[in-house]
Design a protein around this motif. Sequence first.
Motif, PDB file in Angstrom:
ATOM      1  N   LEU A 198      18.448  20.508 133.628  1.00  0.00           N
ATOM      2  CA  LEU A 198      18.684  21.847 134.195  1.00  0.00           C
ATOM      3  C   LEU A 198      18.688  21.838 135.731  1.00  0.00           C
ATOM      4  CD1 LEU A 198      18.985  24.903 133.748  1.00  0.00           C
ATOM      5  CD2 LEU A 198      16.518  25.026 133.341  1.00  0.00           C
ATOM      6  N   GLN A 199      17.795  21.068 136.332  1.00  0.00           N
ATOM      7  CA  GLN A 199      17.684  21.129 137.788  1.00  0.00           C
ATOM      8  C   GLN A 199      18.756  20.349 138.533  1.00  0.00           C
ATOM      9  OE1 GLN A 199      13.484  20.525 137.625  1.00  0.00           O
ATOM     10  NE2 GLN A 199      13.124  22.064 139.202  1.00  0.00           N
ATOM     11  N   THR A 200      19.446  19.455 137.830  1.00  0.00           N
ATOM     12  CA  THR A 200      20.450  18.664 138.547  1.00  0.00           C
ATOM     13  C   THR A 200      21.859  18.881 138.009  1.00  0.00           C
ATOM     14  OG1 THR A 200      19.923  16.822 137.076  1.00  0.00           O
ATOM     15  CG2 THR A 200      18.855  16.831 139.227  1.00  0.00           C
ATOM     16  N   ALA A 201      21.998  19.637 136.913  1.00  0.00           N
ATOM     17  CA  ALA A 201      23.305  19.810 136.283  1.00  0.00           C
ATOM     18  C   ALA A 201      24.274  20.532 137.215  1.00  0.00           C
ATOM     19  CB  ALA A 201      23.156  20.600 134.981  1.00  0.00           C
ATOM     20  N   SER A 202      25.559  20.157 137.166  1.00  0.00           N
ATOM     21  CA  SER A 202      26.542  20.857 137.987  1.00  0.00           C
ATOM     22  C   SER A 202      26.987  22.157 137.319  1.00  0.00           C
ATOM     23  CB  SER A 202      27.737  19.961 138.279  1.00  0.00           C
ATOM     24  OG  SER A 202      28.350  19.596 137.068  1.00  0.00           O
ATOM     25  N   ARG A 203      26.763  22.251 136.006  1.00  0.00           N
ATOM     26  CA  ARG A 203      27.076  23.493 135.298  1.00  0.00           C
ATOM     27  C   ARG A 203      25.844  23.932 134.498  1.00  0.00           C
ATOM     28  NH1 ARG A 203      32.837  21.783 132.524  1.00  0.00           N
ATOM     29  NH2 ARG A 203      34.140  22.064 134.373  1.00  0.00           N
TER      30      ARG A 203
ATOM     31  N   LEU B 135      31.020  22.349 127.572  1.00  0.00           N
ATOM     32  CA  LEU B 135      31.246  22.323 129.026  1.00  0.00           C
ATOM     33  C   LEU B 135      30.442  21.220 129.719  1.00  0.00           C
ATOM     34  CD1 LEU B 135      31.133  26.161 129.748  1.00  0.00           C
ATOM     35  CD2 LEU B 135      33.063  24.662 130.254  1.00  0.00           C
ATOM     36  N   GLY B 136      29.657  20.500 128.965  1.00  0.00           N
ATOM     37  CA  GLY B 136      28.781  19.514 129.594  1.00  0.00           C
ATOM     38  C   GLY B 136      27.743  20.186 130.492  1.00  0.00           C
ATOM     39  N   ALA B 137      27.299  21.363 130.068  1.00  0.00           N
ATOM     40  CA  ALA B 137      26.396  22.161 130.898  1.00  0.00           C
ATOM     41  C   ALA B 137      24.956  22.069 130.398  1.00  0.00           C
ATOM     42  CB  ALA B 137      26.839  23.625 130.882  1.00  0.00           C
ATOM     43  N   ALA B 138      24.021  22.323 131.307  1.00  0.00           N
ATOM     44  CA  ALA B 138      22.621  22.481 130.926  1.00  0.00           C
ATOM     45  C   ALA B 138      22.401  23.924 130.505  1.00  0.00           C
ATOM     46  CB  ALA B 138      21.711  22.128 132.095  1.00  0.00           C
ATOM     47  N   VAL B 139      21.335  24.153 129.743  1.00  0.00           N
ATOM     48  CA  VAL B 139      21.030  25.505 129.278  1.00  0.00           C
ATOM     49  C   VAL B 139      19.752  26.021 129.954  1.00  0.00           C
ATOM     50  CG1 VAL B 139      20.339  26.892 127.280  1.00  0.00           C
ATOM     51  CG2 VAL B 139      22.207  25.235 127.080  1.00  0.00           C
ATOM     52  N   GLY B 140      19.859  27.232 130.474  1.00  0.00           N
ATOM     53  CA  GLY B 140      18.701  27.901 131.062  1.00  0.00           C
ATOM     54  C   GLY B 140      18.489  29.235 130.379  1.00  0.00           C
ATOM     55  N   ALA B 141      17.417  29.912 130.762  1.00  0.00           N
ATOM     56  CA  ALA B 141      17.103  31.185 130.121  1.00  0.00           C
ATOM     57  C   ALA B 141      16.273  32.057 131.055  1.00  0.00           C
ATOM     58  CB  ALA B 141      16.338  30.947 128.822  1.00  0.00           C
ATOM     59  N   THR B 142      16.224  33.332 130.732  1.00  0.00           N
ATOM     60  CA  THR B 142      15.351  34.243 131.472  1.00  0.00           C
ATOM     61  C   THR B 142      13.941  34.148 130.892  1.00  0.00           C
ATOM     62  OG1 THR B 142      15.772  36.049 129.941  1.00  0.00           O
ATOM     63  CG2 THR B 142      17.233  35.877 131.858  1.00  0.00           C
TER      64      THR B 142
ATOM     65  N   LYS C  14      12.393  27.586 137.127  1.00  0.00           N
ATOM     66  CA  LYS C  14      13.139  26.656 137.966  1.00  0.00           C
ATOM     67  C   LYS C  14      14.099  27.382 138.900  1.00  0.00           C
ATOM     68  CE  LYS C  14      12.573  22.757 134.990  1.00  0.00           C
ATOM     69  NZ  LYS C  14      12.802  22.304 133.646  1.00  0.00           N
ATOM     70  N   ILE C  15      14.250  26.798 140.080  1.00  0.00           N
ATOM     71  CA  ILE C  15      15.215  27.300 141.053  1.00  0.00           C
ATOM     72  C   ILE C  15      16.382  26.320 141.009  1.00  0.00           C
ATOM     73  CG2 ILE C  15      15.571  27.905 143.486  1.00  0.00           C
ATOM     74  CD1 ILE C  15      13.291  29.525 142.293  1.00  0.00           C
ATOM     75  N   ILE C  16      17.571  26.809 140.693  1.00  0.00           N
ATOM     76  CA  ILE C  16      18.680  25.880 140.465  1.00  0.00           C
ATOM     77  C   ILE C  16      19.854  26.178 141.383  1.00  0.00           C
ATOM     78  CG2 ILE C  16      18.051  25.383 138.072  1.00  0.00           C
ATOM     79  CD1 ILE C  16      20.205  27.412 137.201  1.00  0.00           C
ATOM     80  N   ALA C  17      20.700  25.180 141.582  1.00  0.00           N
ATOM     81  CA  ALA C  17      21.863  25.349 142.453  1.00  0.00           C
ATOM     82  C   ALA C  17      23.069  24.609 141.875  1.00  0.00           C
ATOM     83  CB  ALA C  17      21.535  24.838 143.853  1.00  0.00           C
ATOM     84  N   PRO C  18      23.498  24.970 140.661  1.00  0.00           N
ATOM     85  CA  PRO C  18      24.658  24.282 140.085  1.00  0.00           C
ATOM     86  C   PRO C  18      25.961  24.756 140.749  1.00  0.00           C
ATOM     87  CG  PRO C  18      23.984  26.073 138.653  1.00  0.00           C
ATOM     88  CD  PRO C  18      23.004  26.052 139.796  1.00  0.00           C
ATOM     89  N   GLU C  19      27.041  24.000 140.524  1.00  0.00           N
ATOM     90  CA  GLU C  19      28.343  24.465 141.033  1.00  0.00           C
ATOM     91  C   GLU C  19      28.778  25.703 140.272  1.00  0.00           C
ATOM     92  OE1 GLU C  19      31.241  21.280 140.791  1.00  0.00           O
ATOM     93  OE2 GLU C  19      29.706  19.908 141.571  1.00  0.00           O
ATOM     94  N   LEU C  20      28.514  25.709 138.969  1.00  0.00           N
ATOM     95  CA  LEU C  20      28.919  26.832 138.127  1.00  0.00           C
ATOM     96  C   LEU C  20      27.722  27.300 137.311  1.00  0.00           C
ATOM     97  CD1 LEU C  20      31.042  28.676 136.743  1.00  0.00           C
ATOM     98  CD2 LEU C  20      31.493  26.796 135.157  1.00  0.00           C
ATOM     99  N   TYR C  21      27.476  28.607 137.389  1.00  0.00           N
ATOM    100  CA  TYR C  21      26.391  29.210 136.611  1.00  0.00           C
ATOM    101  C   TYR C  21      26.981  30.371 135.828  1.00  0.00           C
ATOM    102  CZ  TYR C  21      22.616  32.553 135.756  1.00  0.00           C
ATOM    103  OH  TYR C  21      21.767  33.459 135.178  1.00  0.00           O
ATOM    104  N   ILE C  22      26.775  30.386 134.525  1.00  0.00           N
ATOM    105  CA  ILE C  22      27.296  31.479 133.692  1.00  0.00           C
ATOM    106  C   ILE C  22      26.126  32.183 133.008  1.00  0.00           C
ATOM    107  CG2 ILE C  22      28.940  32.125 131.889  1.00  0.00           C
ATOM    108  CD1 ILE C  22      30.351  29.478 132.258  1.00  0.00           C
ATOM    109  N   ALA C  23      26.046  33.507 133.219  1.00  0.00           N
ATOM    110  CA  ALA C  23      24.960  34.306 132.643  1.00  0.00           C
ATOM    111  C   ALA C  23      25.483  35.125 131.476  1.00  0.00           C
ATOM    112  CB  ALA C  23      24.380  35.234 133.706  1.00  0.00           C
ATOM    113  N   PHE C  24      24.859  34.976 130.336  1.00  0.00           N
ATOM    114  CA  PHE C  24      25.214  35.794 129.175  1.00  0.00           C
ATOM    115  C   PHE C  24      24.078  36.749 128.838  1.00  0.00           C
ATOM    116  CE2 PHE C  24      28.016  32.127 128.406  1.00  0.00           C
ATOM    117  CZ  PHE C  24      29.225  32.805 128.261  1.00  0.00           C
TER     118      PHE C  24
END
Lengths: 313, 249
Positions: A194-199, A223-230, A250-260
């Motif tokens: 999660l902390q290093t993923a680009s997506r 998408l080859g993405a990591a999963v985060g949550a609230t 965690k504080i994250i800084a991916p290139e792409l972040y998608i919130a559902f």
Amino acid sequence: MGRILIIAEHDGSTLNSSTSKCVSCATGIENDGIDIVVFATSGADIASQAAGLAGVAKVLHVDNEANAKPLAAIIAPQVAAMAEPYSHILGPSTTFGKDLMPRVAGLLGVGQVSDIMTVIGPYTFQRPTYAGEAIITVEASADRKLVATVRSASYKTAASGGSAAVEALSVDANLPTHTRYGELKAAASDRPDLQTASRVICGGRALGSKENFDMVFKLADKLGAAVGATRAAVDAGYVPNETQVGQTGKIIAPELYIAFGISGAIQHVTGIKDAGTIVAVNKDAEAPIFEMADIGLVADLFTVIPELESKLG
Amino acid sequence: MKKIMVGLKRVVDYNVRIRVKPDGSGVITDGVKMSINPFDEIALEEALRIKERGEAEEVIAVSIGPADAQQQLRTGLAMGADRAILVQTDELVESLDAARTLLKLIEKESPELVIVGKQAIDDDNGQTGAMLAALWDRPQATCVSEVTFADGKATVTREVDSGLETIEVDLPAVLTADLRLNEPRYVKLPDIMKAKRKPLETVSMEDLGVALEPQLKIVKTDPPAQRQKGVMVEDVDGLISALKDKGLL
């Protein structure tokens, strides 16, 4: 000017990228040299990984059976014992650094600057307070050692290609026996970190159940993405604690972040402000997350996620 | 255990929308609702549960702050703390000074366990617990989500970046409470009435022999950089093409 010491974070074999980000922060501070120290049972290999980071002068490894696991009570006295030549002592603002660095500061009798996001001067830094709603500029006294943690999301990893000297160091410190490591229970996962993923794809409580969260995981895999949550989704038991993103996660800084299905409470969005592109999908058009999203879609996540997954082929 | 000491910090309430003063001298706190730092509330709840299980005899709530911090201590007493101590000061107290002050209280009270929140939601520093453990030369367990006690030891589950870690610490020790340690109880009206009769002692820094040594000067406070509002798309196809335009797919 003085020398900067960075406490390496690792899992016993691999250097954590948060250490590299500390190097990036340190290179912005006027210095007479940046050293990294690795505390491990036999740290030569991890030290050689650290030696490859551009800008590092020297990597020290302190080998001791007591350093098998990252216990602050064990490591802090060793840091304090070797602190003398250094003006600045930095660690990452991961749970490792957050546990260790204030104990180091306490032993040295100095204050700590937590979560450096910008270096203004050798003793002047910007850092977030109030879940990122107020950014303070703080000036530490130059006649004391500076202990600080570095906000990983504010820094890119340091370039490779360095060739720092690696040296074994023995440290004379009294190590307590009052704290003993048990075990680490980590959910086995071959998904990106999660902390290093680009997506990163994040879900909120709107997902409604652990089972529904599987949709998020499926899309993430595509998408080859990591999963985060609230926090709410973690508290509801949909996903494990280590997926929490925000003020206390965690504080994250991916290139792409998608919130559902995430409304955009400040306690969550403070964890994603450094993302390259923020995408928000929420059926409530008034959700505050749309105020900061680069791309917004007002729609039901339960139709969007499967459709997106199938259309991404 | 005979005594558990819990630190309660008075902070701007969790639900208040933070506004930075236009002159950059801080955030607006006038007329703003103040509460117990939520992590400290969890710390107190845990101490109360330990006592209610019969594993501790007394819970002492302590705070460092202005006279108004009595309100938060009264709330703590209403939750169930047995007594409270306010170290009254109008100065901004840095984490290291807070830890030095708590150490003085520890020397007076000799608790077997100290619990504080893992961070305060105002300065977000997350330092006091570990600094206190260092000064006290005792174990620390930070970011705790579960704790049990046996034979003068605590077995603790910590929330770490990679999952859940367990450690064992000898008592006395300092714990810092994470979110999922428990859900604090609601205070009932009769408890508020009862809390008025519980002892709340006020002492000064001088009484404790603590001289504040500020080391970190806050030069300026700024609002965060705002992100530009982006585009809204109509449907999934619009989303995919917007992502492609940005080179993200």
